[in-house]
Design a protein around this motif. Structure first.
Motif, PDB file in Angstrom:
ATOM      1  N   PHE A  23       0.832  -1.197   0.000  1.00 35.49           N
ATOM      2  CA  PHE A  23       0.000   0.000   0.000  1.00 35.49           C
ATOM      3  C   PHE A  23       0.874   1.257   0.000  1.00 35.49           C
ATOM      4  N   LYS A  24       1.871   1.270   0.855  1.00 36.82           N
ATOM      5  CA  LYS A  24       2.741   2.453   0.939  1.00 36.82           C
ATOM      6  C   LYS A  24       3.505   2.676  -0.364  1.00 36.82           C
ATOM      7  N   LYS A  25       3.825   1.601  -1.050  1.00 36.03           N
ATOM      8  CA  LYS A  25       4.515   1.717  -2.337  1.00 36.03           C
ATOM      9  C   LYS A  25       3.592   2.268  -3.421  1.00 36.03           C
ATOM     10  N   ASN A  26       2.334   1.811  -3.414  1.00 39.60           N
ATOM     11  CA  ASN A  26       1.384   2.229  -4.447  1.00 39.60           C
ATOM     12  C   ASN A  26       0.758   3.596  -4.176  1.00 39.60           C
ATOM     13  N   TYR A  27       0.620   3.949  -2.889  1.00 34.54           N
ATOM     14  CA  TYR A  27      -0.032   5.211  -2.540  1.00 34.54           C
ATOM     15  C   TYR A  27       0.825   5.981  -1.541  1.00 34.54           C
ATOM     16  N   PRO A  28       1.986   6.432  -1.930  1.00 34.73           N
ATOM     17  CA  PRO A  28       2.902   7.088  -0.996  1.00 34.73           C
ATOM     18  C   PRO A  28       2.353   8.383  -0.414  1.00 34.73           C
ATOM     19  N   HIS A  29       1.345   8.981  -1.067  1.00 37.20           N
ATOM     20  CA  HIS A  29       0.805  10.248  -0.568  1.00 37.20           C
ATOM     21  C   HIS A  29      -0.125  10.064   0.630  1.00 37.20           C
ATOM     22  N   VAL A  30      -0.554   8.824   0.915  1.00 29.10           N
ATOM     23  CA  VAL A  30      -1.460   8.584   2.037  1.00 29.10           C
ATOM     24  C   VAL A  30      -0.647   8.396   3.321  1.00 29.10           C
ATOM     25  N   LYS A  31      -0.890   9.269   4.264  1.00 26.13           N
ATOM     26  CA  LYS A  31      -0.205   9.186   5.558  1.00 26.13           C
ATOM     27  C   LYS A  31      -1.063   8.385   6.533  1.00 26.13           C
ATOM     28  N   GLN A  32      -0.430   7.488   7.258  1.00 29.23           N
ATOM     29  CA  GLN A  32      -1.172   6.643   8.199  1.00 29.23           C
ATOM     30  C   GLN A  32      -1.864   7.477   9.266  1.00 29.23           C
ATOM     31  N   ALA A  33      -1.211   8.553   9.715  1.00 31.50           N
ATOM     32  CA  ALA A  33      -1.810   9.418  10.732  1.00 31.50           C
ATOM     33  C   ALA A  33      -3.096  10.059  10.230  1.00 31.50           C
ATOM     34  N   SER A  34      -3.206  10.232   8.898  1.00 34.73           N
ATOM     35  CA  SER A  34      -4.419  10.836   8.333  1.00 34.73           C
ATOM     36  C   SER A  34      -5.637   9.948   8.542  1.00 34.73           C
ATOM     37  N   ILE A  35      -5.426   8.633   8.563  1.00 33.13           N
ATOM     38  CA  ILE A  35      -6.539   7.712   8.815  1.00 33.13           C
ATOM     39  C   ILE A  35      -7.081   7.944  10.220  1.00 33.13           C
ATOM     40  N   SER A  36      -6.177   8.080  11.190  1.00 35.95           N
ATOM     41  CA  SER A  36      -6.588   8.349  12.567  1.00 35.95           C
ATOM     42  C   SER A  36      -7.350   9.667  12.661  1.00 35.95           C
ATOM     43  N   THR A  37      -6.843  10.691  11.983  1.00 34.29           N
ATOM     44  CA  THR A  37      -7.486  12.009  12.022  1.00 34.29           C
ATOM     45  C   THR A  37      -8.877  11.978  11.401  1.00 34.29           C
ATOM     46  N   MET A  38      -9.004  11.310  10.251  1.00 27.86           N
ATOM     47  CA  MET A  38     -10.294  11.244   9.571  1.00 27.86           C
ATOM     48  C   MET A  38     -11.311  10.419  10.370  1.00 27.86           C
ATOM     49  N   LEU A  39     -10.857   9.359  11.027  1.00 23.75           N
ATOM     50  CA  LEU A  39     -11.759   8.573  11.862  1.00 23.75           C
ATOM     51  C   LEU A  39     -12.209   9.382  13.079  1.00 23.75           C
ATOM     52  N   ARG A  40     -11.346  10.286  13.535  1.00 20.99           N
ATOM     53  CA  ARG A  40     -11.717  11.163  14.659  1.00 20.99           C
ATOM     54  C   ARG A  40     -12.889  12.067  14.266  1.00 20.99           C
ATOM     55  N   VAL A  41     -12.907  12.486  13.020  1.00 19.74           N
ATOM     56  CA  VAL A  41     -14.014  13.303  12.529  1.00 19.74           C
ATOM     57  C   VAL A  41     -15.331  12.540  12.630  1.00 19.74           C
ATOM     58  N   LYS A  42     -15.276  11.225  12.451  1.00 16.23           N
ATOM     59  CA  LYS A  42     -16.480  10.389  12.544  1.00 16.23           C
ATOM     60  C   LYS A  42     -16.829  10.033  13.990  1.00 16.23           C
ATOM     61  N   GLY A  43     -15.994  10.462  14.942  1.00 19.03           N
ATOM     62  CA  GLY A  43     -16.280  10.223  16.346  1.00 19.03           C
ATOM     63  C   GLY A  43     -15.422   9.171  17.007  1.00 19.03           C
ATOM     64  N   TYR A  44     -14.679   8.368  16.215  1.00 12.44           N
ATOM     65  CA  TYR A  44     -13.817   7.332  16.787  1.00 12.44           C
ATOM     66  C   TYR A  44     -12.527   7.958  17.328  1.00 12.44           C
ATOM     67  N   ILE A  45     -12.040   7.394  18.418  1.00 11.03           N
ATOM     68  CA  ILE A  45     -10.701   7.749  18.899  1.00 11.03           C
ATOM     69  C   ILE A  45      -9.824   6.519  18.715  1.00 11.03           C
ATOM     70  N   ILE A  46      -8.995   6.559  17.670  1.00 10.13           N
ATOM     71  CA  ILE A  46      -8.088   5.456  17.335  1.00 10.13           C
ATOM     72  C   ILE A  46      -6.701   6.056  17.170  1.00 10.13           C
ATOM     73  N   PRO A  47      -5.805   5.830  18.112  1.00 11.14           N
ATOM     74  CA  PRO A  47      -4.499   6.496  18.069  1.00 11.14           C
ATOM     75  C   PRO A  47      -3.579   5.935  16.993  1.00 11.14           C
ATOM     76  N   ASN A  48      -2.699   6.791  16.530  1.00  9.92           N
ATOM     77  CA  ASN A  48      -1.602   6.392  15.642  1.00  9.92           C
ATOM     78  C   ASN A  48      -0.326   6.823  16.346  1.00  9.92           C
ATOM     79  N   TYR A  49       0.535   5.866  16.684  1.00  5.92           N
ATOM     80  CA  TYR A  49       1.718   6.216  17.469  1.00  5.92           C
ATOM     81  C   TYR A  49       2.854   5.238  17.176  1.00  5.92           C
TER      82      TYR A  49
END
Length: 558
Positions: A435-461
């Motif tokens: 995934f990281k090779k095919n989509y290098p522009h996607v940051k893993q921390a962004s998944i955590s941030t976007m899920l926070r918008v939906k109300g989930y608290i899922i840490p990236n650390y």
């Protein structure tokens, strides 16, 4: 709270409120010299705290408001909190049954420290100790002893302090130096374990972790860190990073051999903050408890998988012989004589009542059903994540026992936790290499941030030292995760990930709370979240030298 380094909304509000007061001729009802009469009206929203007089935040007001208004103000303030059931970062239980809650309210004012006034409460406390001792295979003939604590942190400190005092007593009796005690733990240790070392002047020796050691304490390296000054070793039954159990039995056998060769007797304290309530019901064949003679003490958190509200921990020593007498105080000023060996004194007794309610309500069968259901949900989430091809799981409770790599197409439908690798109901994962090779522009921390918008608290650390270049997302599966919530979570993770794939490159970290960004960028915050530099053995040192060592910074996640 400032929105940036340059704008203070509090200051702007006060400025405009003052202008309003001057032009309207109003007097603040809480100001000296005013009547300050409370407004007793039908609506709790019509009270003295309005646009022209802010709610007290930092100073006690001259006059108060009626009880309904006070309740409504605070109630509405707390609406800004997240939903506890969507806080998937925390191990702390967020569900309390109605009957347990009723008992809590009925006994809210009872003080666990006052045995003379509340003998029935103290009897319930003793019953809980006995039940936990039996769950952990303590022998009645050894006279186990224990206590409720304020969470596992206090329990961990008490366990460490008992090991230190016994080591000191033994060294003094032999006429040897007692000035350089050390304690061993993995670099994945939760912050409470290192706090013990810092607060009680013990050198902390952190054993590096790696993928080969399942991201937790590496038993093969234990002998490189122990010596005659080692007071004990903390072994974690359920790493907060990936949920793996550390190999208590293997470490015990290594220390048995070490004692046979050197004569140095090194005890084990098991940090079972979460695993102490999982392993007995889901992994009975895993030997980690008082069946091992070298395990002197065990702690757990009643408020995690003990299914009690926040604020309750437990510690039990296999025998009263392992709790030095001079750590026990006799208290005589509450009407009777009570023995105390906790760091805290007065504390609520209602959580102990909640624990006993769970014990007699659920029994072994109930706990087994709940904990196995949590593991089943965690396995399902793990399998869904890996089957997308987007993610790789570092937790392994969904893999057949002995299998440690993801193999596409291989999934097991057994409902028996013993069929899989032992661990907590925790799902830790990262973006897959493909995934990281095919989509290098996607940051893993962004998944955590976007899920926070939906109300989930899922840490990236990041993982602990030696693996800190690897970041993980982590979900803690608790009793309250329903099938519907699990299904929606899986769907939302996929939707968020695919939306990031199709979106223009963007740094989602820019959406983080501004104060959080400021703290993360500041040197003070980095020092505050670190527990210091590591010596050649991994001991904590002067914070001013943290950049000198490769493994100087990390923060345990609970």
């Amino acid at each position: 709270m400032p929105l940036s380094r340059h704008i203070s909304p509090d200051e702007l509000l006060r400025k405009h409120q003052e202008r309003y007061r001057i032009h309207s001729g109003r007097k603040f009802s809480g100001a000296p010299g005013t009547s300050g009469r409370s407004m007793h009206v039908a609506s709790p929203y019509i009270n003295r705290y309005t646009a022209w007089e802010p709610i007290p935040k930092y100073k006690l007001p001259i006059n108060g408001v009626d009880s309904k208004s006070a309740y409504q103000i605070i109630h509405d303030d707390l609406d800004l909190d997240g939903k506890p059931n969507l806080n998937l970062a925390s191990f702390v239980s967020t569900f309390v049954e109605d009957e347990s809650l009723r008992l809590t309210v009925e006994n809210m004012t009872k003080n666990l420290a006052d045995s003379d006034e509340y003998p029935a409460l103290m009897d319930i406390h003793s019953r809980c100790i006995s039940i936990l001792g039996s769950i952990w295979n303590a022998s009645p003939s050894e006279k186990p002893i224990g206590s409720a604590t304020t969470g596992s942190s206090e329990a961990i400190h008490l366990g460490g302090l008992a090991m230190k005092r016994r080591w000191q007593e033994k060294r003094k009796a032999e006429g040897k130096d007692t000035s350089n005690p050390n304690i061993i733990m993995g670099a994945n240790a939760q912050v409470a374990l290192e706090k013990f070392a810092r607060y009680f002047d013990v050198e902390s020796r952190l054993i590096p972790v790696s993928e080969e050691s399942s991201h937790c304490l590496d038993a093969s390296k234990v002998l490189d860190y122990v010596d005659e000054n080692t007071i004990g070793i903390y072994v974690i039954l359920g790493s907060t990073y990936t949920g793996h159990y550390e190999p208590v039995k293997q470490i015990s056998e290594i220390l048995d051999q070490y004692e046979a060769e050197t004569g140095h007797d090194i005890p084990i304290h098991v940090d079972g903050a979460s695993g102490g309530f999982i392993a007995p019901f889901c992994h009975p064949n895993t030997v980690w408890d008082f069946r091992l003679k070298r395990v002197h003490s065990i702690n757990t958190s009643g408020h995690k998988y003990g299914l009690v509200a926040a604020g309750l921990g437990w510690i039990i020593w296999r025998s009263e012989a392992y709790l030095p007498k001079h750590l026990i105080f006799e208290l005589k000023y509450l009407g009777g004589v009570e023995q105390s060996f906790t760091l805290n004194f007065s504390r609520p007794g209602s959580q102990v009542i909640q624990q006993y309610y769970n014990f007699i309500h659920l029994g072994q069968a109930g706990y087994r059903r709940i904990q196995r259901n949590s593991l089943a949900n965690a396995r399902l989430l793990s399998n869904v994540l890996e089957s997308t091809g987007y993610f790789t799981c570092l937790s392994e409770i969904h893999r057949k026992k002995g299998l440690h790599k993801y193999v596409p197409g291989i999934a097991d439908d057994s409902d028996d936790p013993e069929h899989y690798n032992a661990g907590l109901p925790v799902v830790a994962w990262r973006l897959s290499d493909d995934f990281k090779k095919n989509y290098p522009h996607v940051k893993q921390a962004s998944i955590s941030t976007m899920l926070r918008v939906k109300g989930y608290i899922i840490p990236n650390y990041p993982l602990p030292p030696d693996e800190a270049d690897v970041e993980i997302l982590r979900v803690v599966v608790r009793e309250s995760m329903s099938a519907d919530l699990l299904e929606q979570l899986c769907e939302d993770i996929v939707i968020v990930t695919e939306s990031l794939i199709s979106a223009d490159p963007i740094d989602m970290a820019a959406l983080a709370h501004p104060l959080q960004r400021i703290q993360e960028e500041s040197h003070f915050a980095r020092a505050a979240t670190s527990l210091g530099s590591l010596s050649e053995h991994g001991s904590t040192g002067d914070l001013s030298t943290t950049t000198k060592y490769k493994h100087g910074h990390y923060k345990g996640v609970c």
